[in-house]
Motif scaffolding. Structure first.
Motif, mmCIF file in Angstrom:
data_model
loop_
_atom_site.group_PDB
_atom_site.id
_atom_site.type_symbol
_atom_site.label_atom_id
_atom_site.label_comp_id
_atom_site.label_asym_id
_atom_site.label_seq_id
_atom_site.Cartn_x
_atom_site.Cartn_y
_atom_site.Cartn_z
ATOM 1 N N ALA A 181 30.451 -6.059 24.440
ATOM 2 C CA ALA A 181 30.131 -7.125 25.392
ATOM 3 C C ALA A 181 29.075 -8.068 24.810
ATOM 4 O O ALA A 181 29.181 -9.295 24.926
ATOM 5 C CB ALA A 181 29.639 -6.530 26.704
ATOM 6 N N TYR A 182 28.044 -7.501 24.166
ATOM 7 C CA TYR A 182 26.967 -8.318 23.596
ATOM 8 C C TYR A 182 27.468 -9.167 22.431
ATOM 9 O O TYR A 182 27.030 -10.308 22.241
ATOM 10 C CB TYR A 182 25.815 -7.426 23.131
ATOM 11 C CG TYR A 182 25.188 -6.587 24.216
ATOM 12 C CD1 TYR A 182 25.331 -6.940 25.563
ATOM 13 C CD2 TYR A 182 24.461 -5.437 23.916
ATOM 14 C CE1 TYR A 182 24.763 -6.161 26.562
ATOM 15 C CE2 TYR A 182 23.885 -4.667 24.917
ATOM 16 C CZ TYR A 182 24.046 -5.031 26.238
ATOM 17 O OH TYR A 182 23.486 -4.257 27.223
ATOM 18 N N GLY A 210 31.889 -21.815 28.557
ATOM 19 C CA GLY A 210 32.490 -21.116 29.689
ATOM 20 C C GLY A 210 32.495 -19.607 29.603
ATOM 21 O O GLY A 210 33.241 -18.949 30.331
ATOM 22 N N ILE A 211 31.661 -19.029 28.723
ATOM 23 C CA ILE A 211 31.570 -17.568 28.605
ATOM 24 C C ILE A 211 30.288 -17.109 29.290
ATOM 25 O O ILE A 211 29.214 -17.682 29.064
ATOM 26 C CB ILE A 211 31.560 -17.134 27.129
ATOM 27 C CG1 ILE A 211 32.804 -17.659 26.403
ATOM 28 C CG2 ILE A 211 31.498 -15.612 27.012
ATOM 29 C CD1 ILE A 211 32.760 -17.473 24.896
ATOM 30 N N THR A 212 30.367 -16.094 30.126
ATOM 31 C CA THR A 212 29.178 -15.575 30.792
ATOM 32 C C THR A 212 29.227 -14.057 30.822
ATOM 33 O O THR A 212 30.298 -13.462 30.725
ATOM 34 C CB THR A 212 29.050 -16.134 32.227
ATOM 35 O OG1 THR A 212 27.777 -15.801 32.759
ATOM 36 C CG2 THR A 212 30.137 -15.575 33.144
ATOM 37 N N LEU A 213 28.056 -13.440 30.941
ATOM 38 C CA LEU A 213 27.948 -11.981 30.912
ATOM 39 C C LEU A 213 27.160 -11.488 32.117
ATOM 40 O O LEU A 213 26.057 -11.967 32.384
ATOM 41 C CB LEU A 213 27.249 -11.530 29.618
ATOM 42 C CG LEU A 213 26.817 -10.049 29.533
ATOM 43 C CD1 LEU A 213 28.028 -9.124 29.575
ATOM 44 C CD2 LEU A 213 25.991 -9.806 28.263
ATOM 45 N N LEU A 214 27.745 -10.550 32.846
ATOM 46 C CA LEU A 214 27.036 -9.823 33.896
ATOM 47 C C LEU A 214 26.498 -8.543 33.265
ATOM 48 O O LEU A 214 27.258 -7.672 32.854
ATOM 49 C CB LEU A 214 27.968 -9.476 35.054
ATOM 50 C CG LEU A 214 27.344 -8.638 36.164
ATOM 51 C CD1 LEU A 214 26.453 -9.499 37.057
ATOM 52 C CD2 LEU A 214 28.411 -7.952 37.003
ATOM 53 N N ARG A 255 35.143 -19.516 32.319
ATOM 54 C CA ARG A 255 36.474 -19.287 31.741
ATOM 55 C C ARG A 255 36.642 -17.806 31.416
ATOM 56 O O ARG A 255 37.719 -17.244 31.600
ATOM 57 C CB ARG A 255 36.656 -20.100 30.463
ATOM 58 C CG ARG A 255 36.776 -21.598 30.660
ATOM 59 C CD ARG A 255 37.055 -22.279 29.337
ATOM 60 N NE ARG A 255 38.322 -21.830 28.779
ATOM 61 C CZ ARG A 255 38.683 -22.004 27.507
ATOM 62 N NH1 ARG A 255 37.857 -22.612 26.665
ATOM 63 N NH2 ARG A 255 39.843 -21.568 27.060
ATOM 64 N N TYR A 256 35.569 -17.195 30.914
ATOM 65 C CA TYR A 256 35.598 -15.774 30.573
ATOM 66 C C TYR A 256 34.349 -15.114 31.121
ATOM 67 O O TYR A 256 33.234 -15.419 30.683
ATOM 68 C CB TYR A 256 35.698 -15.571 29.058
ATOM 69 C CG TYR A 256 37.040 -15.962 28.507
ATOM 70 C CD1 TYR A 256 38.118 -15.077 28.558
ATOM 71 C CD2 TYR A 256 37.248 -17.228 27.989
ATOM 72 C CE1 TYR A 256 39.369 -15.457 28.089
ATOM 73 C CE2 TYR A 256 38.504 -17.610 27.525
ATOM 74 C CZ TYR A 256 39.559 -16.714 27.585
ATOM 75 O OH TYR A 256 40.793 -17.084 27.134
ATOM 76 N N ALA A 257 34.526 -14.235 32.088
ATOM 77 C CA ALA A 257 33.411 -13.486 32.677
ATOM 78 C C ALA A 257 33.445 -12.064 32.143
ATOM 79 O O ALA A 257 34.413 -11.323 32.370
ATOM 80 C CB ALA A 257 33.533 -13.475 34.199
ATOM 81 N N ILE A 258 32.414 -11.694 31.409
ATOM 82 C CA ILE A 258 32.303 -10.344 30.858
ATOM 83 C C ILE A 258 31.460 -9.527 31.832
ATOM 84 O O ILE A 258 30.282 -9.813 32.026
ATOM 85 C CB ILE A 258 31.634 -10.369 29.469
ATOM 86 C CG1 ILE A 258 32.356 -11.352 28.539
ATOM 87 C CG2 ILE A 258 31.623 -8.964 28.857
ATOM 88 C CD1 ILE A 258 31.529 -11.771 27.340
ATOM 89 N N LEU A 259 32.060 -8.545 32.470
ATOM 90 C CA LEU A 259 31.368 -7.740 33.479
ATOM 91 C C LEU A 259 31.119 -6.347 32.905
ATOM 92 O O LEU A 259 32.049 -5.559 32.745
ATOM 93 C CB LEU A 259 32.202 -7.640 34.759
ATOM 94 C CG LEU A 259 32.695 -8.960 35.364
ATOM 95 C CD1 LEU A 259 33.402 -8.700 36.700
ATOM 96 C CD2 LEU A 259 31.551 -9.950 35.548
ATOM 97 N N ILE A 275 36.708 -9.881 31.574
ATOM 98 C CA ILE A 275 36.700 -8.807 30.581
ATOM 99 C C ILE A 275 35.813 -7.717 31.168
ATOM 100 O O ILE A 275 34.602 -7.859 31.259
ATOM 101 C CB ILE A 275 36.167 -9.298 29.229
ATOM 102 C CG1 ILE A 275 37.039 -10.454 28.717
ATOM 103 C CG2 ILE A 275 36.149 -8.157 28.213
ATOM 104 C CD1 ILE A 275 36.467 -11.173 27.512
ATOM 105 N N LEU A 276 36.460 -6.658 31.596
ATOM 106 C CA LEU A 276 35.845 -5.627 32.412
ATOM 107 C C LEU A 276 35.454 -4.430 31.563
ATOM 108 O O LEU A 276 36.309 -3.723 31.031
ATOM 109 C CB LEU A 276 36.841 -5.220 33.499
ATOM 110 C CG LEU A 276 36.470 -4.191 34.541
ATOM 111 C CD1 LEU A 276 35.241 -4.629 35.306
ATOM 112 C CD2 LEU A 276 37.638 -3.996 35.501
#
Length: 247
Positions: free
Chosen positions: A47-48, A82-86, A157-161, A191-192
């Protein structure tokens, strides 16, 4: 098919230890992907790497977005694309209200109605929580819900959870699913990152990560079955027993 977000032959070493090995994954638009694996498999590291976090630059391989090589781009530059990380652990910010946190101190324009609606979608009363302080007055579960709301507001656009259910009770599984559906309806992808079978089952496609390697790729049901039979009782100390399997 032209994949939009791709990792090609990607490897990562930290302190001389190989964390990720020759990763090849591809994410299209408007879908939910699960990265399933046991604790220590390398899921958060992946994820990182996707987000471009400091100290997680690949040792080898490439990251492509719409054909552009973004391997060397910073977190900020990837966020602009548009890429983000939870994060798995909720972030703490001193002196910010929930409204200030959601709007990045006013940088994101959103109406009061929109902010309240987004909070309602993650199980929080908009009218009650909008002016509460993020740090100190909110529990870990409440802060995690606020972070989920911030992901929705960004329309990524891409949410990394990364382990999105961490700190949230199991009854909120349906809420997490609704958040993913909201992102997909906007033609975004999720992206789970998870070790839980019931979370991975929400996805359209799944990858099985083992000891930093992609061991299998296919439908969630098939990957979960493989995970239950091969990984839960694995005696190889998180080392893959077989070569990569396409399911």
């Amino acid at each position: 098919m032209v994949w939009l977000f791709v990792l090609k032959n990607l490897s990562l070493k930290k302190n001389e230890k190989e964390i990720l090995r020759d990763i090849n994954v591809a994410f299209d638009a408007g879908k939910v992907y699960a990265i399933l694996g046991t604790n220590g498999a390398g899921k958060s590291s992946l994820a990182y790497v996707l987000m471009g976090v400091n100290d997680y630059k690949p040792t080898s391989g490439k990251i492509l977005l719409d054909g552009e090589d973004i391997t060397d781009l910073s977190v900020t530059e990837r966020a602009k694309r548009g890429i983000t990380l939870l994060w798995q652990e909720p972030v703490r910010f001193q002196g910010l209200s929930v409204e200030q946190y959601l709007t990045l101190g006013g940088k994101i324009r959103a109406s009061r109605d929109e902010l309240e609606s987004i909070l309602e979608s993650v199980g929080l009363s908009g009218k009650l929580y909008l002016h509460r302080m993020v740090d100190g007055l909110l529990s870990g579960g409440e802060r995690k819900r606020v972070e989920l709301a911030s992901v929705l507001l960004l329309k990524p656009r891409y949410a990394i959870l990364d382990e999105p259910d961490s700190g949230i009770d199991i009854m909120s599984l349906s809420m997490i699913e609704k958040v993913m559906e909201h992102i997909v309806k906007g033609n975004g992808s999720v992206i789970l990152i998870t070790h839980r079978e019931e979370i991975a089952r929400i996805a359209h496609e799944a990858y099985l990560l083992c000891n930093g390697s992609i061991l299998a790729h296919g439908s969630p049901d098939k990957i979960i079955e493989y995970y239950k039979n091969k990984c839960d009782n694995c005696s190889h100390a998180n080392l893959p027993a077989v070569e990569e399997v396409k399911i």
